[in-house]
Design an enzyme around this catalytic site. Structure first.
Site, mmCIF file in Angstrom:
data_model
loop_
_atom_site.group_PDB
_atom_site.id
_atom_site.type_symbol
_atom_site.label_atom_id
_atom_site.label_comp_id
_atom_site.label_asym_id
_atom_site.label_seq_id
_atom_site.Cartn_x
_atom_site.Cartn_y
_atom_site.Cartn_z
ATOM 1 N N HIS A 123 0.809 -1.219 0.000
ATOM 2 C CA HIS A 123 0.000 0.000 0.000
ATOM 3 C C HIS A 123 0.847 1.275 0.000
ATOM 4 C CE1 HIS A 123 0.454 -0.122 4.507
ATOM 5 N NE2 HIS A 123 0.444 1.188 4.339
ATOM 6 N N ASP A 153 0.054 -7.533 1.509
ATOM 7 C CA ASP A 153 0.548 -6.158 1.666
ATOM 8 C C ASP A 153 2.073 -6.097 1.611
ATOM 9 O OD1 ASP A 153 0.208 -3.445 1.849
ATOM 10 O OD2 ASP A 153 0.106 -3.397 4.035
ATOM 11 N N SER A 232 4.709 2.502 7.972
ATOM 12 C CA SER A 232 4.365 1.374 7.114
ATOM 13 C C SER A 232 5.545 0.979 6.224
ATOM 14 C CB SER A 232 3.165 1.720 6.230
ATOM 15 O OG SER A 232 2.013 1.892 7.002
#
Length: 388
Positions: A123, A153, A232
């Site tokens: 993402h 992911d 992230s």
């Protein structure tokens, strides 16, 4: 005269003190081992240092952590009103809204190979038209997205080091984790480069469904180390400075709960993603919930219940995905799956693991109850639709 009176008093005080010391140590005799320990401690020099295991861990892997900046060009539909000649003549060209807009994003990653291979989250780089990678030492490189997988992911980004050496992260073994182990999150949260937070491993093997992330298909590491937007794709380290996970998600409705992808999962998929291949994700196409006899009886006793289900332990099919393997095998809403390939199933995660383990184009013998009838159907797995 005063000195003469003082000396007897001093002798009496000294004798009293000596007797007290003898009585004290005489009442608590030391074992030889205790005496040896005390002697060793007395002889051991005290070493004071400002360094901690956290500082040592970050010094080991921190240089390999990178910031990833992305740019995505989005084309927007323009209202026909703005293309009207009258509008352009009256207001001029400067009032025309832009047809394209650049959207920027930021995340983290870490170098796993000296050739320039970087692991991050899908993402972070999905649909990016431009990727810029910045190292801790200030060097900047253009990044190329080699492969992404939305289901786990995970993504691989490559940079060209141009014969320059790159720092490489040390990868650990996430199968050895225990609840309570130290967890160190490193990344660039909310634009604050090279940020470190400390916590512990709260839980291991937390399924995506139970973590409240139903669109993913893996078991997470749960930690209370602070993970914020921008973290992230960054590494989760153990106390030795080894990467044990990839920070990926936070719960917006909770404090102190973050999730990371186990590094062993990333190791298994790295080469596939780096080569640009599609990661296989077999599926059968059912939405389901766990069923117990108690829940079934409560449902069946409700006169307004739309279906009557078998009062057994199993998995209740609540929806069959259109044009899916399950639809082609004639599974229906209200079916209760109790076994797959002869293996009893009571939890949706059990069924998901069986499907993943058999791979794509494999036949599954599904034993189920439809009302009070016991049936066995054959479902052939396929690649999950919409996965690039």
């Amino acid at each position: 005269m005063q000195l003469t009176n003082f000396l007897p008093s001093l002798r009496i005080y000294s004798i009293t003190l000596l007797l007290s010391v003898i009585l004290c140590f005489g009442g608590f005799p030391l074992l030889s081992s205790q005496a040896d320990t005390i002697t060793e401690l007395a002889q051991t020099p005290v070493s004071l240092t400002a360094d901690s295991f956290v500082a040592a861990a970050v010094a080991k892997t921190g240089p390999a952590v990178v910031r990833i900046d992305t740019e995505t060009v989005v084309t927007r539909q323009i209202d026909p009103f703005f293309d009207d000649p009258f509008f352009r003549d009256f207001f001029g060209q400067q009032f025309r809204p832009p047809r394209q807009q650049r959207i920027t994003g930021q995340g983290s990653g870490f170098i796993v190979d000296g050739s320039g291979i970087i692991l991050t989250n899908a993402h972070v780089v999905n649909s990016a038209d431009k990727v810029t990678v910045t190292l801790k030492d200030g060097r900047t490189f253009n990044g190329e997205v080699k492969g992404t997988d939305e289901v786990t992911d995970l993504a691989v980004v490559a940079i060209n080091p141009q014969s320059n050496s790159l720092p490489v992260a040390s990868l650990g073994d996430s199968s050895n984790l225990k609840v309570g182990d130290w967890a160190i999150a490193v990344g660039n949260p909310v634009g604050l480069d090279n940020t470190v937070t400390l916590g512990i491993i709260s839980t291991i093997g937390r399924s995506a469904a139970k973590a409240g992330i139903p669109d993913k298909r893996l078991d997470f590491i749960q930690t209370d180390a602070a993970i914020n937007p921008g973290n992230s794709g960054g590494p989760l380290l153990n106390s030795k400075g080894e990467v044990i996970g990839i920070n990926t998600a936070i719960r917006a409705d909770a404090m102190g709960i973050g999730f990371a992808i186990p590094i062993n999962k990333a190791k298994a998929l790295e080469k596939t993603l780096a080569s640009g291949q599609k990661v296989p994700h077999p599926y059968i196409g059912v939405q389901m919930i766990n069923l117990t006899p108690e829940i079934a009886r409560e449902n069946n006793s409700n006169p307004n219940s739309p279906i009557i289900v078998a009062e057994v332990d199993g998995i209740l099919v609540v929806q069959v995905v259109p044009n899916s393997p399950a639809e082609r095998a004639r599974l229906r809403r209200g079916d209760v799956i109790v076994a797959v390939n002869g293996q009893p199933v009571k939890d949706g995660t059990d069924l998901q693991k069986i499907v993943e383990n058999v791979g794509i184009n494999a036949s599954l013998r599904v034993k189920l109850y439809r009302g009070d009838r016991l049936l066995e159907l054959t479902v052939k797995t396929e690649q999950l639709q919409g996965v690039s």
